[in-house]
Design an enzyme around this catalytic site. Structure first.
Site, PDB file in Angstrom:
ATOM      1  N   LYS A  47      -3.640  -4.263  27.229  1.00  0.00           N
ATOM      2  CA  LYS A  47      -2.883  -4.484  26.084  1.00  0.00           C
ATOM      3  C   LYS A  47      -2.962  -5.726  25.417  1.00  0.00           C
ATOM      4  CE  LYS A  47      -0.341  -1.865  24.349  1.00  0.00           C
ATOM      5  NZ  LYS A  47       0.875  -1.387  24.755  1.00  0.00           N
ATOM      6  N   HIS A  48      -3.398  -5.532  24.330  1.00  0.00           N
ATOM      7  CA  HIS A  48      -3.321  -7.097  23.640  1.00  0.00           C
ATOM      8  C   HIS A  48      -4.212  -8.082  24.307  1.00  0.00           C
ATOM      9  CE1 HIS A  48      -1.187  -4.936  20.552  1.00  0.00           C
ATOM     10  NE2 HIS A  48      -0.757  -4.877  21.712  1.00  0.00           N
ATOM     11  N   ASN A 210      -1.118 -19.552  29.877  1.00  0.00           N
ATOM     12  CA  ASN A 210      -1.240 -18.975  31.124  1.00  0.00           C
ATOM     13  C   ASN A 210      -1.316 -18.455  31.579  1.00  0.00           C
ATOM     14  OD1 ASN A 210      -1.649 -22.064  30.915  1.00  0.00           O
ATOM     15  ND2 ASN A 210       0.922 -23.010  31.042  1.00  0.00           N
ATOM     16  N   HIS A 370      -8.786 -17.695  26.737  1.00  0.00           N
ATOM     17  CA  HIS A 370      -8.371 -18.097  26.003  1.00  0.00           C
ATOM     18  C   HIS A 370      -8.901 -16.954  24.348  1.00  0.00           C
ATOM     19  CE1 HIS A 370      -5.084 -20.772  26.448  1.00  0.00           C
ATOM     20  NE2 HIS A 370      -6.385 -21.471  26.876  1.00  0.00           N
TER      21      HIS A 370
END
Length: 370
Positions: A47-48, A210, A370
């Site tokens: 999810k996302h 993180n 990221h």
């Protein structure tokens, strides 16, 4: 830079969007690496652009079958992997993107068909399984078939605010070779815990940093993603793991749901049953889910149940800076920790682990994503 390189996947059904493709390509890498390292079918629920759950295909106990609402139909190893990945956090997995390491069989497709999900990526599909998935969501369910032999270029590029960044892709695949540096008095790490360390590390490699995750029996049971503070990652992951385990409490498995209540509303009702901060409006809706109102578990009953959770592994994508992470982890059954090491207070972290008889491994490998 543009290239005429063909796409490494084919759209078999539906129309994937931008976030769908980010989820698909990240989740595929995760399950591919789990399969490569552990030799077991693997699944991820995304999810996302972070996994809500990930797992390898170990058999499910009767308790987990009840908690995951799988029914009693026979499950293949791949179906078990998906049930575990989806079962880590069923509320967060609502509307997930699914990645599967192996050719999708009918038992797995049947599970997928019953869940609210946006799409799936896998290296192949049995014809009957593909027919089931193409019928999902009124024929709009997105199905991608990925080329399992595809390897991306070494360099990755990204544009932000009109600026192009380039760096080497993180091609390191966490493996058993990383697990030799045990820093604590407790040195013996069972094979199951070593496997769970790799499940955790590979999951974190594709989780927004993180991040900290807790793993048990080959599956993520709590993932704390995208937090600015390491302790918040740990608290989030541990709280999710607590909820996962409390879902297996006899009082939860025996909740008297209305017969017409669907799977999504059951998931939400279980989550709310375990919370003590519902608003009056939420409480009113929750009460309507049952044929008779169940008695909530007391804090003492919850704690007594959680104290039976043992053998959990914690993985961290970067070094653990303070011992509060170890203190919180211990309360959720953590007995094994794997992290890069390299903090100023490493000795404090080792001392905390020794206090709780936790075995800890330093890998020297940071897994920021990221």
């Amino acid at each position: 830079m543009f290239t005429d390189r063909p796409l490494p996947f084919e759209v078999l059904n539906g129309a994937p969007g931008y976030i769908n493709l980010l989820d698909a390509l990240n989740s595929w890498q995760l399950v591919r690496e789990l399969r490569q390292v552990l030799g077991l079918p693997a699944a991820a629920s995304f999810k996302h652009v972070s996994p809500a759950g990930a797992a390898v295909g170990l058999p499910l106990s009767d308790t987990l079958r009840k908690a995951y609402f799988t029914g009693q139909a026979e499950l293949s190893s791949l179906a078990a992997a998906y049930a575990r990945a989806r079962g880590a956090d069923r509320v967060c997995s609502y509307g997930d993107w699914v990645a599967l390491s192996d050719t999708v069989d009918v038992p797995t497709a049947r599970l997928l068909r019953r869940e609210v999900s946006d799409g799936v990526i896998a290296p192949g599909y049995e014809p009957a399984a593909l027919d089931l998935l193409r019928a999902k969501r009124g024929g709009r369910y997105t199905v991608l078939q990925v080329d399992p032999t595809y390897e991306p270029p070494d360099q990755e590029t990204r544009q932000v605010f009109g600026i192009t960044f380039e760096q080497r892709r993180n091609a390191v695949v966490p493996s058993y070779e990383l697990l030799g540096n045990v820093l604590t008095r407790r040195q013996n790490i069972p094979e199951a815990a070593r496997r769970d360390m790799l499940v955790g590390l590979i999951t974190l490699k594709y989780t927004q940093s993180n991040s900290v995750c807790l793993v048990s029996d080959g599956q993520v049971i709590g993932n704390g993603a995208g937090q600015q503070s390491r302790i918040h990652c740990t608290r989030l992951a541990a709280a999710k793991a607590d909820t996962w385990y409390l879902r297996q409490h006899p009082s939860v498995l025996g909740l008297p749901f209305r017969a017409d209540l669907d799977r999504v509303d059951r998931d939400n009702a279980v989550d709310q049953f375990l919370r003590d901060d519902l608003t009056p409006a939420e409480e009113a809706v929750w009460r309507s889910c049952f044929t008779e109102l169940p008695a909530r578990l007391t804090p003492a009953e919850k704690r007594a149940w959680l104290d039976t959770l043992t053998g959990v592994t914690l993985a961290s994508d970067a070094y653990i800076p303070f011992r509060d992470n170890v203190d919180r982890a211990h309360a959720s059954g953590v007995e094994f920790i794997v992290q890069p090491g390299g903090a100023m207070r490493d000795q404090d972290i080792i001392a905390a682990c020794d206090q709780y008889e936790i075995a800890m491994v330093f890998t020297g490998l940071r897994l920021f994503h990221h």
